[in-house]
Design a protein around this motif. Structure first.
Motif, PDB file in Angstrom:
ATOM      1  N   ALA A 110      11.676  13.234  -6.942  1.00 28.90           N
ATOM      2  CA  ALA A 110      12.647  12.364  -6.284  1.00 28.90           C
ATOM      3  C   ALA A 110      12.398  12.299  -4.782  1.00 28.90           C
ATOM      4  CB  ALA A 110      14.063  12.858  -6.566  1.00 28.90           C
ATOM      5  N   MET A 111      12.119  13.430  -4.149  1.00 28.35           N
ATOM      6  CA  MET A 111      11.897  13.436  -2.710  1.00 28.35           C
ATOM      7  C   MET A 111      10.599  12.738  -2.347  1.00 28.35           C
ATOM      8  SD  MET A 111      13.495  14.246  -0.044  1.00 28.35           S
ATOM      9  CE  MET A 111      13.318  14.619   1.695  1.00 28.35           C
ATOM     10  N   ALA A 112       9.568  12.927  -3.142  1.00 23.30           N
ATOM     11  CA  ALA A 112       8.308  12.243  -2.867  1.00 23.30           C
ATOM     12  C   ALA A 112       8.483  10.728  -2.943  1.00 23.30           C
ATOM     13  CB  ALA A 112       7.231  12.708  -3.853  1.00 23.30           C
ATOM     14  N   LEU A 113       9.229  10.250  -3.922  1.00 21.29           N
ATOM     15  CA  LEU A 113       9.491   8.813  -4.026  1.00 21.29           C
ATOM     16  C   LEU A 113      10.325   8.330  -2.839  1.00 21.29           C
ATOM     17  CD1 LEU A 113      10.268   8.400  -7.841  1.00 21.29           C
ATOM     18  CD2 LEU A 113       8.245   7.598  -6.616  1.00 21.29           C
ATOM     19  N   THR A 150       0.829  -1.206   0.000  1.00 22.28           N
ATOM     20  CA  THR A 150       0.000   0.000   0.000  1.00 22.28           C
ATOM     21  C   THR A 150       0.861   1.251   0.000  1.00 22.28           C
ATOM     22  OG1 THR A 150      -1.730  -1.185   1.234  1.00 22.28           O
ATOM     23  CG2 THR A 150      -1.830   1.216   1.220  1.00 22.28           C
ATOM     24  N   ALA A 151       1.909   1.259   0.837  1.00 24.74           N
ATOM     25  CA  ALA A 151       2.812   2.408   0.876  1.00 24.74           C
ATOM     26  C   ALA A 151       3.564   2.575  -0.439  1.00 24.74           C
ATOM     27  CB  ALA A 151       3.791   2.255   2.034  1.00 24.74           C
ATOM     28  N   LEU A 152       3.939   1.462  -1.068  1.00 24.63           N
ATOM     29  CA  LEU A 152       4.655   1.542  -2.337  1.00 24.63           C
ATOM     30  C   LEU A 152       3.756   2.040  -3.462  1.00 24.63           C
ATOM     31  CD1 LEU A 152       6.785  -1.735  -2.176  1.00 24.63           C
ATOM     32  CD2 LEU A 152       7.587   0.613  -1.950  1.00 24.63           C
ATOM     33  N   VAL A 153       2.469   1.746  -3.392  1.00 27.29           N
ATOM     34  CA  VAL A 153       1.531   2.301  -4.369  1.00 27.29           C
ATOM     35  C   VAL A 153       1.376   3.805  -4.153  1.00 27.29           C
ATOM     36  CG1 VAL A 153      -0.885   2.294  -5.126  1.00 27.29           C
ATOM     37  CG2 VAL A 153       0.293   0.139  -4.721  1.00 27.29           C
ATOM     38  N   TRP A 154       1.361   4.210  -2.880  1.00 27.05           N
ATOM     39  CA  TRP A 154       1.192   5.629  -2.568  1.00 27.05           C
ATOM     40  C   TRP A 154       2.395   6.455  -3.005  1.00 27.05           C
ATOM     41  CZ3 TRP A 154      -1.205   9.780  -2.256  1.00 27.05           C
ATOM     42  CH2 TRP A 154      -0.822  10.851  -1.469  1.00 27.05           C
ATOM     43  N   ALA A 155       3.591   5.892  -2.985  1.00 24.28           N
ATOM     44  CA  ALA A 155       4.795   6.654  -3.309  1.00 24.28           C
ATOM     45  C   ALA A 155       4.730   7.289  -4.702  1.00 24.28           C
ATOM     46  CB  ALA A 155       6.036   5.769  -3.164  1.00 24.28           C
ATOM     47  N   PRO A 156       4.500   6.544  -5.789  1.00 23.87           N
ATOM     48  CA  PRO A 156       4.430   7.210  -7.100  1.00 23.87           C
ATOM     49  C   PRO A 156       3.195   8.089  -7.259  1.00 23.87           C
ATOM     50  CG  PRO A 156       3.934   4.866  -7.309  1.00 23.87           C
ATOM     51  CD  PRO A 156       4.426   5.078  -5.923  1.00 23.87           C
ATOM     52  N   LEU A 157       2.091   7.710  -6.599  1.00 23.28           N
ATOM     53  CA  LEU A 157       0.909   8.569  -6.658  1.00 23.28           C
ATOM     54  C   LEU A 157       1.194   9.915  -6.004  1.00 23.28           C
ATOM     55  CD1 LEU A 157      -1.979   6.049  -5.818  1.00 23.28           C
ATOM     56  CD2 LEU A 157      -1.343   6.975  -8.062  1.00 23.28           C
ATOM     57  N   ALA A 158       1.885   9.889  -4.864  1.00 24.70           N
ATOM     58  CA  ALA A 158       2.244  11.133  -4.187  1.00 24.70           C
ATOM     59  C   ALA A 158       3.209  11.961  -5.027  1.00 24.70           C
ATOM     60  CB  ALA A 158       2.861  10.818  -2.826  1.00 24.70           C
ATOM     61  N   ALA A 184       6.069  17.069   2.254  1.00 26.99           N
ATOM     62  CA  ALA A 184       4.767  17.468   2.793  1.00 26.99           C
ATOM     63  C   ALA A 184       3.628  16.712   2.118  1.00 26.99           C
ATOM     64  CB  ALA A 184       4.580  18.979   2.626  1.00 26.99           C
ATOM     65  N   VAL A 185       3.681  16.590   0.810  1.00 27.78           N
ATOM     66  CA  VAL A 185       2.595  15.908   0.110  1.00 27.78           C
ATOM     67  C   VAL A 185       2.496  14.459   0.552  1.00 27.78           C
ATOM     68  CG1 VAL A 185       1.832  15.084  -2.155  1.00 27.78           C
ATOM     69  CG2 VAL A 185       2.621  17.432  -1.900  1.00 27.78           C
ATOM     70  N   VAL A 186       3.638  13.792   0.689  1.00 28.71           N
ATOM     71  CA  VAL A 186       3.619  12.378   1.086  1.00 28.71           C
ATOM     72  C   VAL A 186       3.103  12.215   2.508  1.00 28.71           C
ATOM     73  CG1 VAL A 186       5.028  10.340   1.514  1.00 28.71           C
ATOM     74  CG2 VAL A 186       5.475  11.751  -0.487  1.00 28.71           C
ATOM     75  N   LEU A 187       3.645  12.962   3.454  1.00 30.64           N
ATOM     76  CA  LEU A 187       3.339  12.731   4.862  1.00 30.64           C
ATOM     77  C   LEU A 187       1.988  13.293   5.277  1.00 30.64           C
ATOM     78  CD1 LEU A 187       6.822  13.330   6.546  1.00 30.64           C
ATOM     79  CD2 LEU A 187       5.786  11.194   5.756  1.00 30.64           C
ATOM     80  N   VAL A 188       1.625  14.472   4.773  1.00 31.07           N
ATOM     81  CA  VAL A 188       0.356  15.079   5.171  1.00 31.07           C
ATOM     82  C   VAL A 188      -0.829  14.269   4.665  1.00 31.07           C
ATOM     83  CG1 VAL A 188      -1.112  17.114   4.901  1.00 31.07           C
ATOM     84  CG2 VAL A 188       1.309  17.392   5.382  1.00 31.07           C
ATOM     85  N   LEU A 189      -0.735  13.778   3.443  1.00 30.89           N
ATOM     86  CA  LEU A 189      -1.846  13.035   2.846  1.00 30.89           C
ATOM     87  C   LEU A 189      -1.752  11.534   3.064  1.00 30.89           C
ATOM     88  CD1 LEU A 189      -2.189  14.938  -0.562  1.00 30.89           C
ATOM     89  CD2 LEU A 189      -3.450  15.315   1.567  1.00 30.89           C
ATOM     90  N   ALA A 190      -0.664  11.062   3.664  1.00 32.30           N
ATOM     91  CA  ALA A 190      -0.469   9.615   3.831  1.00 32.30           C
ATOM     92  C   ALA A 190      -1.581   8.945   4.632  1.00 32.30           C
ATOM     93  CB  ALA A 190       0.893   9.338   4.466  1.00 32.30           C
ATOM     94  N   PRO A 191      -2.027   9.492   5.781  1.00 29.65           N
ATOM     95  CA  PRO A 191      -3.087   8.786   6.528  1.00 29.65           C
ATOM     96  C   PRO A 191      -4.344   8.558   5.709  1.00 29.65           C
ATOM     97  CG  PRO A 191      -2.062  10.467   7.895  1.00 29.65           C
ATOM     98  CD  PRO A 191      -1.536  10.679   6.507  1.00 29.65           C
ATOM     99  N   LEU A 192      -4.797   9.577   5.007  1.00 24.89           N
ATOM    100  CA  LEU A 192      -6.000   9.428   4.183  1.00 24.89           C
ATOM    101  C   LEU A 192      -5.748   8.492   3.013  1.00 24.89           C
ATOM    102  CD1 LEU A 192      -8.886  10.207   3.412  1.00 24.89           C
ATOM    103  CD2 LEU A 192      -7.947  12.222   2.241  1.00 24.89           C
ATOM    104  N   ALA A 193      -4.602   8.680   2.335  1.00 29.66           N
ATOM    105  CA  ALA A 193      -4.298   7.866   1.157  1.00 29.66           C
ATOM    106  C   ALA A 193      -4.160   6.392   1.524  1.00 29.66           C
ATOM    107  CB  ALA A 193      -3.024   8.370   0.490  1.00 29.66           C
TER     108      ALA A 193
END
Length: 242
Positions: free
Chosen positions: A131-134, A70-78, A180-189
């Motif tokens: 790169a940072m989001a990944l 699930t986290a690996l799917v979120w990484a490229p989406l983020a 910020a995009v990865v961590l702030v939206l991670a719980p919902l995503a």
């Protein structure tokens, strides 16, 4: 935002000249290597790192495998979402590329002198944002891979300044935006993606994407299971019993 666009005698511009100035003193092969790494190589390495992490995650127990996938799917989406956020941010700030504002910079990619660079703004660095989001997305899935990914993102930012395409603050802003995009939206995503990934894991056809099949994992050794004695020993035991 005018102060941000014009630069001037400040730390940001000084660092730009110091980092980019190394390109003038470096051999041509090093400039080419940094240019290729900053444009394509590091992002490709991060994609391969995500795939490598996914390969290892498939061999974990079911619950951990689902969470990691699930986290690996979120990484490229983020990363894609951060890049979309970057588009209006660039237009709002409107900061010109450094080589349009300052003389004597060594622009490694000759295509940036004309064409696309004349219509794109500098703040924030899109390559570094992705790169940072990944990298941070990898950290959510696996800390060991994530630290390596974040390190690659930092190298990406240095490469972009070395190439003369961005100010150091463009890179700092990109690192902050991707994180910020990865961590702030991670719980919902993750809450939205987790049931979908679990459904895929339970699917007979696609379950192997999330968790390796039994044939790919080592079988457990049953220590309590008695082994058959050699034929000679069994015959001897039967004779003693008789």
């Amino acid at each position: 935002m005018a102060g941000l666009t014009t630069g001037g005698p400040n730390v940001d511009v000084s660092l730009l000249y110091q980092v980019n100035g190394a390109a003038r003193r470096a051999p041509a092969w090093l400039d080419t290597a940094v240019s290729l790494a900053g444009e394509y190589g590091i992002l490709l390495a991060l994609v391969l790192l995500v795939l490598w992490c996914w390969r290892g995650a498939r061999r974990q127990d079911e619950t951990t495998a689902v969470e990691s996938f699930t986290a690996l799917v979120w990484a490229p989406l983020a990363a894609g979402l951060a890049l979309l956020v970057n588009v209006p941010l660039r237009e709002f700030v409107g900061r010109q590329r450094p080589f349009h504002q300052h003389e004597g910079l060594q622009v490694l990619d000759p295509g940036w002198g004309v064409g696309l660079a004349n219509t794109e703004y500098s703040f924030v660095s899109g390559h570094t944002t992705v790169a940072m989001a990944l990298g941070v997305g990898l950290f959510v899935a696996n800390r060991r891979f994530g630290i390596l990914g974040i390190g690659l993102a930092l190298v990406e930012g240095i490469c972009r300044v070395y190439m003369g395409l961005h100010y150091p603050t463009d890179v700092i802003g990109a690192l902050a935006l991707g994180t910020a995009v990865v961590l702030v939206l991670a719980p919902l995503a993750l809450a939205v993606l987790n049931p979908l990934v679990r459904a895929v894991a339970d699917s007979p056809r696609f379950g192997g994407l999330v968790r390796a099949g039994d044939q790919d994992r080592p079988l457990p050794v049953d220590l309590a299971q008695p082994q058959n004695p050699p034929a000679g020993r069994r015959t001897q035991d039967n004779d003693l019993a008789a």
